[in-house]
Write a protein that holds these residues in place. Structure first.
Motif, PDB file in Angstrom:
ATOM      1  N   MET A 120      48.283  21.056  76.510  1.00 51.77           N
ATOM      2  CA  MET A 120      47.992  22.299  76.159  1.00 51.77           C
ATOM      3  C   MET A 120      46.803  22.816  76.702  1.00 51.77           C
ATOM      4  N   GLN A 121      46.956  23.950  77.779  1.00 46.10           N
ATOM      5  CA  GLN A 121      45.584  24.391  78.613  1.00 46.10           C
ATOM      6  C   GLN A 121      44.881  25.403  77.671  1.00 46.10           C
ATOM      7  N   PRO A 122      43.844  24.915  77.548  1.00 46.00           N
ATOM      8  CA  PRO A 122      42.856  25.839  76.498  1.00 46.00           C
ATOM      9  C   PRO A 122      42.823  27.290  77.060  1.00 46.00           C
ATOM     10  N   ILE A 123      42.584  28.348  76.159  1.00 43.61           N
ATOM     11  CA  ILE A 123      42.364  29.926  76.588  1.00 43.61           C
ATOM     12  C   ILE A 123      41.025  29.805  76.265  1.00 43.61           C
ATOM     13  N   GLY A 124      40.443  30.669  77.382  1.00 43.85           N
ATOM     14  CA  GLY A 124      38.882  31.041  77.282  1.00 43.85           C
ATOM     15  C   GLY A 124      38.741  32.586  76.891  1.00 43.85           C
ATOM     16  N   VAL A 125      37.749  32.627  76.246  1.00 40.14           N
ATOM     17  CA  VAL A 125      37.004  34.087  75.691  1.00 40.14           C
ATOM     18  C   VAL A 125      35.775  34.167  76.305  1.00 40.14           C
ATOM     19  N   PHE A 126      35.517  35.332  76.745  1.00 42.31           N
ATOM     20  CA  PHE A 126      34.516  35.865  77.523  1.00 42.31           C
ATOM     21  C   PHE A 126      33.964  37.182  77.172  1.00 42.31           C
ATOM     22  N   GLY A 127      32.821  37.023  76.125  1.00 44.56           N
ATOM     23  CA  GLY A 127      32.563  38.554  75.421  1.00 44.56           C
ATOM     24  C   GLY A 127      31.531  39.160  76.239  1.00 44.56           C
ATOM     25  N   GLY A 128      31.096  40.321  76.195  1.00 42.20           N
ATOM     26  CA  GLY A 128      29.947  40.775  76.798  1.00 42.20           C
ATOM     27  C   GLY A 128      29.713  42.420  76.612  1.00 42.20           C
ATOM     28  N   ASP A 186      47.351  26.690  66.689  1.00 41.17           N
ATOM     29  CA  ASP A 186      46.463  25.258  67.041  1.00 41.17           C
ATOM     30  C   ASP A 186      46.147  25.070  68.481  1.00 41.17           C
ATOM     31  N   HIS A 187      46.191  26.148  69.235  1.00 43.50           N
ATOM     32  CA  HIS A 187      45.869  26.060  70.703  1.00 43.50           C
ATOM     33  C   HIS A 187      44.452  25.895  70.859  1.00 43.50           C
ATOM     34  N   PRO A 188      43.873  25.008  71.578  1.00 40.67           N
ATOM     35  CA  PRO A 188      42.174  25.164  71.952  1.00 40.67           C
ATOM     36  C   PRO A 188      42.034  26.620  72.485  1.00 40.67           C
ATOM     37  N   ILE A 189      40.853  26.883  71.876  1.00 40.38           N
ATOM     38  CA  ILE A 189      40.184  28.258  72.480  1.00 40.38           C
ATOM     39  C   ILE A 189      38.852  27.739  72.708  1.00 40.38           C
ATOM     40  N   CYS A 190      38.234  28.287  73.913  1.00 35.81           N
ATOM     41  CA  CYS A 190      36.817  28.213  74.167  1.00 35.81           C
ATOM     42  C   CYS A 190      36.080  29.507  74.400  1.00 35.81           C
ATOM     43  N   LEU A 191      35.077  29.616  73.487  1.00 39.35           N
ATOM     44  CA  LEU A 191      34.094  30.885  73.709  1.00 39.35           C
ATOM     45  C   LEU A 191      33.264  30.591  74.571  1.00 39.35           C
ATOM     46  N   ILE A 192      33.287  31.283  75.916  1.00 43.96           N
ATOM     47  CA  ILE A 192      32.328  30.933  77.011  1.00 43.96           C
ATOM     48  C   ILE A 192      31.040  31.696  76.719  1.00 43.96           C
ATOM     49  N   LEU A 193      29.680  31.141  76.764  1.00 42.12           N
ATOM     50  CA  LEU A 193      28.716  31.912  76.389  1.00 42.12           C
ATOM     51  C   LEU A 193      27.883  31.130  77.631  1.00 42.12           C
ATOM     52  N   GLY A 194      26.797  32.388  78.395  1.00 40.65           N
ATOM     53  CA  GLY A 194      25.766  31.803  79.009  1.00 40.65           C
ATOM     54  C   GLY A 194      24.707  31.316  78.062  1.00 40.65           C
ATOM     55  N   MET A 195      23.837  30.549  78.924  1.00 45.78           N
ATOM     56  CA  MET A 195      22.707  29.750  77.926  1.00 45.78           C
ATOM     57  C   MET A 195      21.937  30.852  77.335  1.00 45.78           C
ATOM     58  N   LEU A 214      36.396  27.855  64.338  1.00 43.83           N
ATOM     59  CA  LEU A 214      37.615  28.613  64.767  1.00 43.83           C
ATOM     60  C   LEU A 214      37.730  28.009  66.200  1.00 43.83           C
ATOM     61  N   VAL A 215      36.737  28.007  67.048  1.00 42.83           N
ATOM     62  CA  VAL A 215      36.834  27.649  68.672  1.00 42.83           C
ATOM     63  C   VAL A 215      35.786  26.494  69.086  1.00 42.83           C
ATOM     64  N   HIS A 216      36.027  26.131  70.041  1.00 43.85           N
ATOM     65  CA  HIS A 216      35.140  25.428  70.800  1.00 43.85           C
ATOM     66  C   HIS A 216      33.988  26.369  71.672  1.00 43.85           C
ATOM     67  N   ILE A 217      32.906  25.903  71.619  1.00 46.78           N
ATOM     68  CA  ILE A 217      31.789  26.928  72.340  1.00 46.78           C
ATOM     69  C   ILE A 217      31.390  26.191  73.785  1.00 46.78           C
ATOM     70  N   VAL A 218      31.697  26.951  74.982  1.00 45.78           N
ATOM     71  CA  VAL A 218      31.235  26.161  76.104  1.00 45.78           C
ATOM     72  C   VAL A 218      30.120  27.180  76.700  1.00 45.78           C
ATOM     73  N   VAL A 219      28.960  26.260  76.938  1.00 48.72           N
ATOM     74  CA  VAL A 219      27.898  27.116  77.464  1.00 48.72           C
ATOM     75  C   VAL A 219      27.715  26.721  78.802  1.00 48.72           C
ATOM     76  N   ALA A 220      27.508  27.970  79.578  1.00 47.97           N
ATOM     77  CA  ALA A 220      27.226  27.780  80.942  1.00 47.97           C
ATOM     78  C   ALA A 220      25.769  27.935  81.140  1.00 47.97           C
ATOM     79  N   HIS A 221      25.120  27.046  82.035  1.00 48.14           N
ATOM     80  CA  HIS A 221      23.686  27.118  82.171  1.00 48.14           C
ATOM     81  C   HIS A 221      23.370  28.160  83.064  1.00 48.14           C
ATOM     82  N   ARG A 222      22.282  28.813  82.752  1.00 46.00           N
ATOM     83  CA  ARG A 222      22.032  30.231  83.635  1.00 46.00           C
ATOM     84  C   ARG A 222      20.726  29.737  83.896  1.00 46.00           C
ATOM     85  N   PRO A 223      20.244  30.348  85.103  1.00 42.73           N
ATOM     86  CA  PRO A 223      18.984  29.985  85.817  1.00 42.73           C
ATOM     87  C   PRO A 223      18.013  30.075  84.843  1.00 42.73           C
TER      88      PRO A 223
END
Ligand code: ATP
Length: 219
Positions: free
Chosen positions: A1-9, A97-106, A124-133
């Motif tokens: 099952m391919q996860p869904i990404g969520v990117f808010g801002g 029950d689908h994987p959901i990834c909340l994407i956040l900058g550091m 509710l979700v996984h949290i994926v943290v993207a390193h920012r400079p």
């Protein structure tokens, strides 16, 4: 099952730092799609400068060429403050029950303890943290304990469960922020190569970041 990404801002405006991050997370984690969710009323920040309608237009234009990027207007349509927990509860309901990834900058992740019901997000979700400079993963305090408890080292683990993991991943470092872009635009500087041309065209057409509009944004 391919996860869904969520990117808010706030996406005020959206820029290449956002887009490159979303693409690298999508590719690295084999996400089916990434929902871009511009916030309506941020509970933690002052009012946006561009109107909601203009921010929606800019995001739509920015993602038009990537079919796996999808604009989601729910936070702008919803009344009241835009709490991420409400958005994720709705998406969880939709995706079962689908994987959901909340994407956040550091930088956003480091602010997480200020968010409404922040500890419940991971239910509710996984949290994926993207390193920012310039930012590093927290290792102390409430957030340090949170990372210690939920962090996984392999992206594969995000597919095995629908929620409950924190994954920290490096992305190509583009030292860009909307604040810095708005300052440049006010000074009349050209934003070319920092954002899609289609977004720059909307900014030019609406004049949304010039001085005369800064005191009376309509939201
Ligand atoms: P501002 O300067 O107004 O704070 P911003 O550029 O940080 O704006 P936001 O819309 O507030 O943009 O950020 C949305 C999300 O994008 C957040 O999770 C933030 O951490 C992330 N983000 C912002 N800029 C970058 C960047 N250059 N690289 C990676 N992630 C980024």
């Amino acid at each position: 099952m391919q996860p869904i990404g969520v990117f808010g801002g706030t996406f005020d405006p959206i820029h290449n730092g956002h887009l490159r991050t979303a693409l690298e997370v999508l590719e690295n984690l084999s996400l089916a799609k990434v929902y871009f969710i511009p916030c309506g009323q941020s509970p933690l920040r002052s009012k946006c400068i561009a109107t909601s309608a203009t921010r929606l237009r800019m995001v739509q234009a920015a993602i038009a060429s990537e079919s796996r990027f999808v604009l989601d207007e729910r936070e702008i349509v919803r009344n009241g403050p835009s709490y991420t927990i409400d958005t994720l509860a709705e998406l969880r309901n939709q995706y079962k029950d689908h994987p959901i990834c909340l994407i956040l900058g550091m930088d956003a992740f480091l602010d997480l303890p200020k968010w409404h019901r922040w500890k419940e997000l991971i239910e509710l979700v996984h949290i994926v943290v993207a390193h920012r400079p310039g930012w590093s993963a927290p290792n102390e305090g409430e957030l340090g304990s949170f990372v210690l408890e939920y962090r996984v080292q392999k992206a594969q683990e995000l597919i095995q469960k629908s929620r409950g993991k924190v994954f920290i991943m490096p992305v190509t470092q583009l030292e860009l922020s909307a604040t810095q872009l708005r300052s440049g635009l006010q000074l009349g500087l050209d934003p070319t190569y920092l954002m899609p041309e289609s977004v720059a065209a909307i900014i030019k057409e609406t004049d949304c970041y010039t001085q005369k509009f800064l005191s009376n944004a309509d939201e």
